[in-house]
Design a protein around this motif. Structure first.
Motif, PDB file in Angstrom:
ATOM      1  N   PRO A   1       0.801  -1.226   0.000  1.00 25.53           N
ATOM      2  CA  PRO A   1       0.000   0.000   0.000  1.00 25.53           C
ATOM      3  C   PRO A   1       0.838   1.282   0.000  1.00 25.53           C
ATOM      4  O   PRO A   1       0.430   2.289  -0.575  1.00 25.53           O
ATOM      5  N   ASP A   2       2.020   1.259   0.612  1.00 26.70           N
ATOM      6  CA  ASP A   2       2.868   2.448   0.676  1.00 26.70           C
ATOM      7  C   ASP A   2       4.074   2.358  -0.260  1.00 26.70           C
ATOM      8  O   ASP A   2       5.119   2.961  -0.021  1.00 26.70           O
ATOM      9  N   ALA A   3       3.920   1.636  -1.356  1.00 24.70           N
ATOM     10  CA  ALA A   3       5.018   1.389  -2.297  1.00 24.70           C
ATOM     11  C   ALA A   3       5.575   2.680  -2.880  1.00 24.70           C
ATOM     12  O   ALA A   3       4.889   3.703  -2.980  1.00 24.70           O
ATOM     13  N   TYR A   4       6.834   2.573  -3.300  1.00 24.31           N
ATOM     14  CA  TYR A   4       7.532   3.651  -3.986  1.00 24.31           C
ATOM     15  C   TYR A   4       7.962   3.127  -5.345  1.00 24.31           C
ATOM     16  O   TYR A   4       8.520   2.034  -5.445  1.00 24.31           O
ATOM     17  N   LEU A   5       7.712   3.912  -6.404  1.00 26.09           N
ATOM     18  CA  LEU A   5       8.080   3.548  -7.769  1.00 26.09           C
ATOM     19  C   LEU A   5       8.833   4.717  -8.376  1.00 26.09           C
ATOM     20  O   LEU A   5       8.367   5.858  -8.315  1.00 26.09           O
ATOM     21  N   LYS A   6      10.001   4.434  -8.954  1.00 28.45           N
ATOM     22  CA  LYS A   6      10.778   5.467  -9.645  1.00 28.45           C
ATOM     23  C   LYS A   6      11.078   4.985 -11.047  1.00 28.45           C
ATOM     24  O   LYS A   6      11.697   3.945 -11.243  1.00 28.45           O
ATOM     25  N   ASP A   7      10.625   5.750 -12.028  1.00 28.28           N
ATOM     26  CA  ASP A   7      10.867   5.476 -13.441  1.00 28.28           C
ATOM     27  C   ASP A   7      11.696   6.639 -13.966  1.00 28.28           C
ATOM     28  O   ASP A   7      11.164   7.715 -14.243  1.00 28.28           O
ATOM     29  N   MET A   8      12.993   6.403 -14.037  1.00 25.82           N
ATOM     30  CA  MET A   8      13.958   7.434 -14.416  1.00 25.82           C
ATOM     31  C   MET A   8      13.836   8.600 -13.419  1.00 25.82           C
ATOM     32  O   MET A   8      14.092   8.399 -12.257  1.00 25.82           O
ATOM     33  N   SER A   9      13.372   9.768 -13.825  1.00 24.10           N
ATOM     34  CA  SER A   9      13.287  10.913 -12.908  1.00 24.10           C
ATOM     35  C   SER A   9      11.895  11.094 -12.302  1.00 24.10           C
ATOM     36  O   SER A   9      11.706  11.978 -11.468  1.00 24.10           O
ATOM     37  N   ARG A  10      10.942  10.271 -12.692  1.00 26.45           N
ATOM     38  CA  ARG A  10       9.576  10.412 -12.171  1.00 26.45           C
ATOM     39  C   ARG A  10       9.358   9.476 -10.992  1.00 26.45           C
ATOM     40  O   ARG A  10       9.778   8.323 -11.035  1.00 26.45           O
ATOM     41  N   GLU A  11       8.691   9.975  -9.971  1.00 24.50           N
ATOM     42  CA  GLU A  11       8.426   9.195  -8.763  1.00 24.50           C
ATOM     43  C   GLU A  11       6.935   9.069  -8.529  1.00 24.50           C
ATOM     44  O   GLU A  11       6.178  10.016  -8.774  1.00 24.50           O
ATOM     45  N   PHE A  12       6.531   7.909  -8.028  1.00 29.78           N
ATOM     46  CA  PHE A  12       5.131   7.612  -7.744  1.00 29.78           C
ATOM     47  C   PHE A  12       5.051   6.979  -6.358  1.00 29.78           C
ATOM     48  O   PHE A  12       5.949   6.219  -5.975  1.00 29.78           O
ATOM     49  N   HIS A  13       3.980   7.276  -5.634  1.00 33.50           N
ATOM     50  CA  HIS A  13       3.854   6.798  -4.264  1.00 33.50           C
ATOM     51  C   HIS A  13       2.528   6.089  -4.059  1.00 33.50           C
ATOM     52  O   HIS A  13       1.483   6.551  -4.541  1.00 33.50           O
ATOM     53  N   GLY A  14       2.583   4.987  -3.323  1.00 32.66           N
ATOM     54  CA  GLY A  14       1.382   4.239  -2.972  1.00 32.66           C
ATOM     55  C   GLY A  14       0.780   3.528  -4.171  1.00 32.66           C
ATOM     56  O   GLY A  14       1.245   3.647  -5.305  1.00 32.66           O
ATOM     57  N   ARG A  15      -0.261   2.779  -3.893  1.00 33.12           N
ATOM     58  CA  ARG A  15      -0.919   2.031  -4.976  1.00 33.12           C
ATOM     59  C   ARG A  15      -1.580   2.951  -5.992  1.00 33.12           C
ATOM     60  O   ARG A  15      -1.643   2.606  -7.171  1.00 33.12           O
ATOM     61  N   ASP A  16      -2.057   4.123  -5.559  1.00 31.63           N
ATOM     62  CA  ASP A  16      -2.631   5.066  -6.532  1.00 31.63           C
ATOM     63  C   ASP A  16      -1.565   5.537  -7.512  1.00 31.63           C
ATOM     64  O   ASP A  16      -1.820   5.651  -8.716  1.00 31.63           O
ATOM     65  N   GLY A  17      -0.361   5.809  -7.011  1.00 31.40           N
ATOM     66  CA  GLY A  17       0.744   6.207  -7.888  1.00 31.40           C
ATOM     67  C   GLY A  17       1.138   5.086  -8.830  1.00 31.40           C
ATOM     68  O   GLY A  17       1.386   5.320 -10.015  1.00 31.40           O
ATOM     69  N   VAL A  18       1.180   3.862  -8.301  1.00 30.27           N
ATOM     70  CA  VAL A  18       1.500   2.698  -9.132  1.00 30.27           C
ATOM     71  C   VAL A  18       0.455   2.540 -10.232  1.00 30.27           C
ATOM     72  O   VAL A  18       0.781   2.308 -11.394  1.00 30.27           O
ATOM     73  N   ALA A  19      -0.817   2.690  -9.867  1.00 27.74           N
ATOM     74  CA  ALA A  19      -1.902   2.569 -10.849  1.00 27.74           C
ATOM     75  C   ALA A  19      -1.773   3.640 -11.931  1.00 27.74           C
ATOM     76  O   ALA A  19      -1.991   3.363 -13.120  1.00 27.74           O
ATOM     77  N   SER A  20      -1.417   4.844 -11.541  1.00 27.41           N
ATOM     78  CA  SER A  20      -1.240   5.934 -12.510  1.00 27.41           C
ATOM     79  C   SER A  20      -0.107   5.609 -13.479  1.00 27.41           C
ATOM     80  O   SER A  20      -0.263   5.732 -14.700  1.00 27.41           O
ATOM     81  N   TRP A  21       1.041   5.178 -12.947  1.00 31.54           N
ATOM     82  CA  TRP A  21       2.169   4.796 -13.802  1.00 31.54           C
ATOM     83  C   TRP A  21       1.795   3.635 -14.713  1.00 31.54           C
ATOM     84  O   TRP A  21       2.135   3.624 -15.896  1.00 31.54           O
ATOM     85  N   ASN A  22       1.078   2.679 -14.181  1.00 28.07           N
ATOM     86  CA  ASN A  22       0.661   1.520 -14.967  1.00 28.07           C
ATOM     87  C   ASN A  22      -0.169   1.941 -16.182  1.00 28.07           C
ATOM     88  O   ASN A  22       0.022   1.419 -17.278  1.00 28.07           O
ATOM     89  N   GLU A  23      -1.062   2.887 -15.983  1.00 25.54           N
ATOM     90  CA  GLU A  23      -1.920   3.338 -17.088  1.00 25.54           C
ATOM     91  C   GLU A  23      -1.147   4.092 -18.167  1.00 25.54           C
ATOM     92  O   GLU A  23      -1.442   3.950 -19.341  1.00 25.54           O
ATOM     93  N   THR A  24      -0.154   4.883 -17.762  1.00 22.79           N
ATOM     94  CA  THR A  24       0.560   5.711 -18.741  1.00 22.79           C
ATOM     95  C   THR A  24       1.798   5.053 -19.326  1.00 22.79           C
ATOM     96  O   THR A  24       2.221   5.417 -20.430  1.00 22.79           O
ATOM     97  N   ASP A  25       2.378   4.088 -18.598  1.00 21.21           N
ATOM     98  CA  ASP A  25       3.683   3.575 -19.016  1.00 21.21           C
ATOM     99  C   ASP A  25       3.800   2.056 -19.075  1.00 21.21           C
ATOM    100  O   ASP A  25       4.832   1.559 -19.508  1.00 21.21           O
ATOM    101  N   ASN A  26       2.808   1.333 -18.643  1.00 21.64           N
ATOM    102  CA  ASN A  26       2.952  -0.115 -18.574  1.00 21.64           C
ATOM    103  C   ASN A  26       1.810  -0.801 -19.313  1.00 21.64           C
ATOM    104  O   ASN A  26       1.809  -0.853 -20.545  1.00 21.64           O
ATOM    105  N   ILE A  27       0.833  -1.310 -18.598  1.00 24.41           N
ATOM    106  CA  ILE A  27      -0.268  -2.016 -19.255  1.00 24.41           C
ATOM    107  C   ILE A  27      -1.040  -1.085 -20.188  1.00 24.41           C
ATOM    108  O   ILE A  27      -1.502  -1.506 -21.246  1.00 24.41           O
ATOM    109  N   GLY A  28      -1.116   0.183 -19.835  1.00 28.14           N
ATOM    110  CA  GLY A  28      -1.764   1.160 -20.706  1.00 28.14           C
ATOM    111  C   GLY A  28      -1.087   1.311 -22.054  1.00 28.14           C
ATOM    112  O   GLY A  28      -1.665   1.818 -23.010  1.00 28.14           O
ATOM    113  N   ARG A  29       0.132   0.844 -22.160  1.00 29.92           N
ATOM    114  CA  ARG A  29       0.893   0.861 -23.420  1.00 29.92           C
ATOM    115  C   ARG A  29       1.154  -0.549 -23.939  1.00 29.92           C
ATOM    116  O   ARG A  29       2.030  -0.749 -24.777  1.00 29.92           O
ATOM    117  N   GLN A  30       0.410  -1.516 -23.399  1.00 30.76           N
ATOM    118  CA  GLN A  30       0.524  -2.921 -23.813  1.00 30.76           C
ATOM    119  C   GLN A  30       1.963  -3.436 -23.728  1.00 30.76           C
ATOM    120  O   GLN A  30       2.425  -4.200 -24.579  1.00 30.76           O
TER     121      GLN A  30
END
Length: 109
Positions: free
Chosen positions: A31-60
């Protein structure tokens, strides 16, 4: 260590990405995860979900594990992958820190 020897959370991270399972993907993170993709940082599952939509599964995106090795700290792993899809394509190193069987930190380098 081979792909079959990946810790279960990391294996689920790869499998849910490759299946396009966004709900399952986000559930691999603490729930309190930290994700860093190059210079962008994401926090928590909401941040992970946001990154997933723009950079991961959202891009197949799809991941093919090339190698995995233990990191410097306990429950730390570095996974080399080949990435394909409609976003970034090429090699990448993923650094994972696990806690209580979930991904607590994920850094792309």
């Amino acid at each position: 260590m081979t792909e079959q020897q990946l810790p279960s959370a990391i294996q689920a991270f790869v499998d849910t990405t490759n299946r396009g399972d966004s709900e399952g993907f986000v559930a691999t993170f603490a729930p309190d995860a930290y994700l860093k993709d190059m210079s962008r940082e994401f926090h928590g599952r909401d941040g992970v979900a946001s990154w997933n939509e723009t950079d991961n599964i959202g891009r197949q995106e799809r991941f093919e594990v090339q190698s995995v090795r233990a990191g410097d700290a306990p429950d730390e792993y570095v996974v080399s992958v080949a990435v394909s899809g409609n976003g970034y394509n090429g090699p990448a190193d993923f650094a994972f820190q696990l806690s209580s069987g979930l991904i607590s930190r994920f850094v792309i380098s």
